[in-house]
Motif scaffolding. Structure first.
Motif, short mmCIF file in Angstrom:
data_model
loop_
_atom_site.label_atom_id
_atom_site.label_comp_id
_atom_site.label_asym_id
_atom_site.label_seq_id
_atom_site.Cartn_x
_atom_site.Cartn_y
_atom_site.Cartn_z
N ALA B 13 79.19 -57.18 22.25
CA ALA B 13 79.00 -57.71 23.50
C ALA B 13 80.44 -58.32 23.98
O ALA B 13 81.10 -57.41 25.32
CB ALA B 13 77.55 -58.73 24.18
N VAL B 14 80.59 -58.83 23.21
CA VAL B 14 82.18 -59.84 24.32
C VAL B 14 83.04 -58.74 23.97
O VAL B 14 84.69 -59.18 24.98
CB VAL B 14 82.17 -61.66 23.02
CG1 VAL B 14 83.45 -62.19 24.20
CG2 VAL B 14 81.17 -62.24 23.61
N GLY B 15 83.91 -58.71 23.13
CA GLY B 15 84.66 -57.34 23.27
C GLY B 15 84.27 -56.63 24.49
O GLY B 15 85.34 -55.89 24.53
N THR B 50 80.97 -64.89 33.33
CA THR B 50 82.38 -65.22 32.79
C THR B 50 81.36 -64.56 31.45
O THR B 50 79.67 -64.60 31.34
CB THR B 50 82.44 -66.23 32.40
OG1 THR B 50 81.48 -67.09 31.73
CG2 THR B 50 82.44 -67.22 33.67
N SER B 51 82.30 -64.05 30.68
CA SER B 51 81.91 -63.84 29.01
C SER B 51 82.11 -64.77 28.02
O SER B 51 81.19 -64.96 26.83
CB SER B 51 82.65 -62.36 28.81
OG SER B 51 83.92 -63.34 28.72
N ARG B 52 82.65 -66.01 28.12
CA ARG B 52 83.26 -67.08 27.29
C ARG B 52 83.60 -67.27 27.49
O ARG B 52 84.42 -68.14 28.11
CB ARG B 52 83.76 -66.31 26.37
CG ARG B 52 84.55 -66.74 25.03
CD ARG B 52 84.63 -65.92 23.89
NE ARG B 52 84.72 -66.76 22.39
CZ ARG B 52 85.42 -67.44 22.05
NH1 ARG B 52 86.61 -67.23 22.56
NH2 ARG B 52 85.54 -67.77 20.66
N ALA B 80 82.55 -72.99 25.25
CA ALA B 80 83.01 -71.12 24.73
C ALA B 80 82.44 -71.13 23.25
O ALA B 80 81.61 -70.10 23.44
CB ALA B 80 84.33 -71.08 24.27
N ASN B 81 82.15 -72.20 21.95
CA ASN B 81 81.08 -71.66 20.83
C ASN B 81 79.89 -71.80 21.22
O ASN B 81 79.80 -73.58 20.66
CB ASN B 81 82.23 -72.81 19.96
CG ASN B 81 83.64 -72.01 19.14
OD1 ASN B 81 83.63 -70.73 19.55
ND2 ASN B 81 84.00 -72.96 18.86
#
Lengths: 395, 395
Positions: B13-15, B50-52, B80-81
């Motif tokens: 997904a993040v990719g 936002t994605s990350r 983020a993590n």
């Protein structure tokens, strides 16, 4: 320069009440429904709650005026020995404590500070107490321990700056000339947080509606904390002290406290776990016309009018209902006299059917604070502001 | 016992989002009006902010349901993590600090505490941020960073009592498994005053709507502080610490703070002198039907519906207007799901003339808190709750 012409009148007034009490006209019942009108020196006939100290309530119809005349304004003292004669030649306002220097201001000196004027509602914390269920001991005010007055005086901030408030100031306390009759009675001293005391609008007032203060309303000077309940508005002010620590005293730590939660309320009859000092006034509205219980005529326009105010955030709208809350209509607001003043509202409607009507008014201020449908009970009976509802009959 | 089946999906997904960003589909403009739908593992298509870390907003139409399904609930992480794989065999909730003993609770042990369940609105502090003028940086939420979920878990109070909170406790802090990507990123730790932490309704939830929490919503356990904004609702909770002094940290002392005044507001564009942590939610309402800009037919009944909620004081009434605020009508309220839940409201009317109509809704809670007509601006864009107004056309 001496305000004492009324001293004899005072004694006579109190004597008169005492005579009534002895003859049984004034019962000891604190919840008594029937109240007596009484005329103190410098005042209209007002509703007598207690005589020593004098506590007098303003009849509702006086509030139809935008500004409350001095002679109509309510009177509220806490301890029995109130000043009945003050010689301005002798009176001084002492300012000291945690300050660079100590001031002893005469009235002439006080008047040399920049003069500020605004109109502000003054309201007793217990205004409306008599409406709470279950009943709460204390002065059984209806709606009349309030008024809207144009105050003139010196900014407290300017006075404190003249004295040179030192860094680390926490509280500022205020004392007046009233005293208790016994050593066990706590002097009526109250305090503000230092940052509140330094706000622009807090003033030491020496005029109400363009005249010197009345003796019964705090001559020659009183603190005015607009937007906050009247217990902070110390009368016959003669001493201001800055504290480098929290001020402690009966009238801050024991009296005039509310439950420490968002509604300042607890289930009726219960005791709060934690309390804080009462401060800012909540939002209120009053219906002044028609009167509760009025009998009105079919198809004749009914003029509704009233007032609304909040603790310094103006009134954004007042909506009214003639059917007990199902339909609401925006009322027309009167002249804007500033954020601390009350504002008049008006609405006209024509009843088309005979019967009973429930007339309601609810105000909202500029930050979205309105009034509850149910009363928010607290053990001292403060901050009454339930949505107004009166009943009328159309024939 | 391991929730990690979605790890690969997460990475994919993040990719995918990164690929979009590289190709220019996702601009860097934080105020961009156009938003992209995106489907994360375990979720419906939601609005990608936002994605990350992943920040996903719920489209408005999902709020027509009384309870928000897990797959539709918004997602909000700060650093983020985020955990994408958690093995319950290894996960423990550590409870310690200023306590008699330290606990290391497994999920089985957590589930042995008395099980409590209620429905409560979860709402991001910045919900509605995108509507403020002037614009405010940060996630440009519209109304969708909220939801109404039935939470099940253990009372925080029971857990703290098991650990034996010592006298003199001031704050209780909460940490989750998320971490920053760099040592300079402050770990997302937040605290509650000890007396708030001991309130009956604060819980460590392990179920949402009867299912284990979703990874994106805080699996395996999150704090639920009903009535307060979501930043307190720490996700993937693994550490609770009692402090004998005030807890200090970036996310309490710098972030999530509001102006320290009754409106939590300052003049647009200015900076408050003094701030305090954001806490209780204010009162809100939303119009869900009809939609803003809808074109409707003359003389056909228009069904209005929406939701309303407050920070724990229920909704006492919702009034609606179809003429921009001149006339208001009491809406019908739906089923009462408790003081922390939102409530549905309904109103039907028939437009009798063609033209533009301003449809408004304003809610009031049980203690008289309503919503402002103007937005109350603050530098972080929190607590949006202006009275709802949409425009429709009748043809």
């Amino acid at each position: 320069m001496t305000k004492n012409l009324t001293r004899r009148d005072f004694i006579r007034a109190v004597g008169g009440i005492t005579a009534m009490a002895v003859s049984g006209d004034l019962g000891p019942d604190v919840f008594a429904a029937q109240k007596r009108m009484f005329q103190f020196p410098e005042k209209d006939e007002l509703i007598l709650l207690t005589s020593r100290p004098p506590n007098l309530e303003t009849p509702l119809h006086h509030f139809k005026k935008r500004v409350t005349p001095n002679k109509s304004l309510f009177v509220r003292w806490h301890i029995a020995n109130i000043p009945t004669s003050i010689d301005l030649k002798e009176w001084r306002l002492k300012v000291g404590g945690h300050t660079e220097k100590e001031l002893l201001l005469s009235m002439d000196e006080l008047k040399k500070f920049e003069r500020v004027t605004y109109t502000a509602v003054i309201q007793c914390a217990g205004n409306g107490r008599s409406f709470f269920e279950p009943k709460i001991p204390g002065a059984q005010w209806e709606h009349g321990s309030m008024g809207n007055v144009t105050w003139t005086g010196a900014r407290l901030r300017d006075i404190l700056n003249r004295a040179g408030m030192k860094s680390g100031a926490i509280d500022v306390s205020f004392n007046g000339l009233d005293t208790g009759t016994l050593p066990t009675v706590h002097d009526f001293i109250r305090s503000l947080p230092a940052d509140k005391a330094m706000e622009e609008d807090v003033m030491v007032a020496y005029e109400m509606n363009g005249e010197p203060l009345l003796l019964l309303n705090g001559y020659p000077a009183r603190l005015v904390v607009p937007g906050w309940y009247a217990p902070y508005w110390i009368k016959a002010l003669n001493e201001i002290s800055v504290w480098p620590k929290r001020f402690e005293g009966f009238w801050m730590d024991i009296a005039y406290r509310i439950p420490d939660n968002p509604c300042a309320c607890v289930p009726p009859g219960s005791t709060p776990q934690k309390t804080i000092p009462i401060r800012r006034m909540n939002t209120r509205s009053l219906i002044l016309e028609p009167e509760d219980g009025a009998r009105l005529s079919l198809k004749k326009p009914v003029r509704m009018m009233g007032i609304a105010f909040s603790g310094g955030f103006k009134i954004k709208d007042v909506i009214v209902s003639v059917d007990g809350g199902k339909n609401w209509r925006e009322a027309k607001l009167g002249r804007d006299e500033g954020r601390y003043s009350w504002i008049q509202w008006f609405h006209t409607w024509v009843p088309s059917k005979p019967g009973r009507y429930g007339l309601m008014a609810r105000a909202m201020n500029g930050i979205g604070e309105s009034q509850p449908f149910e009363s928010l009970w607290n053990p001292a009976g403060y901050m009454w502001n339930k949505i107004e509802k009166i009943g009328i009959t159309v024939e």
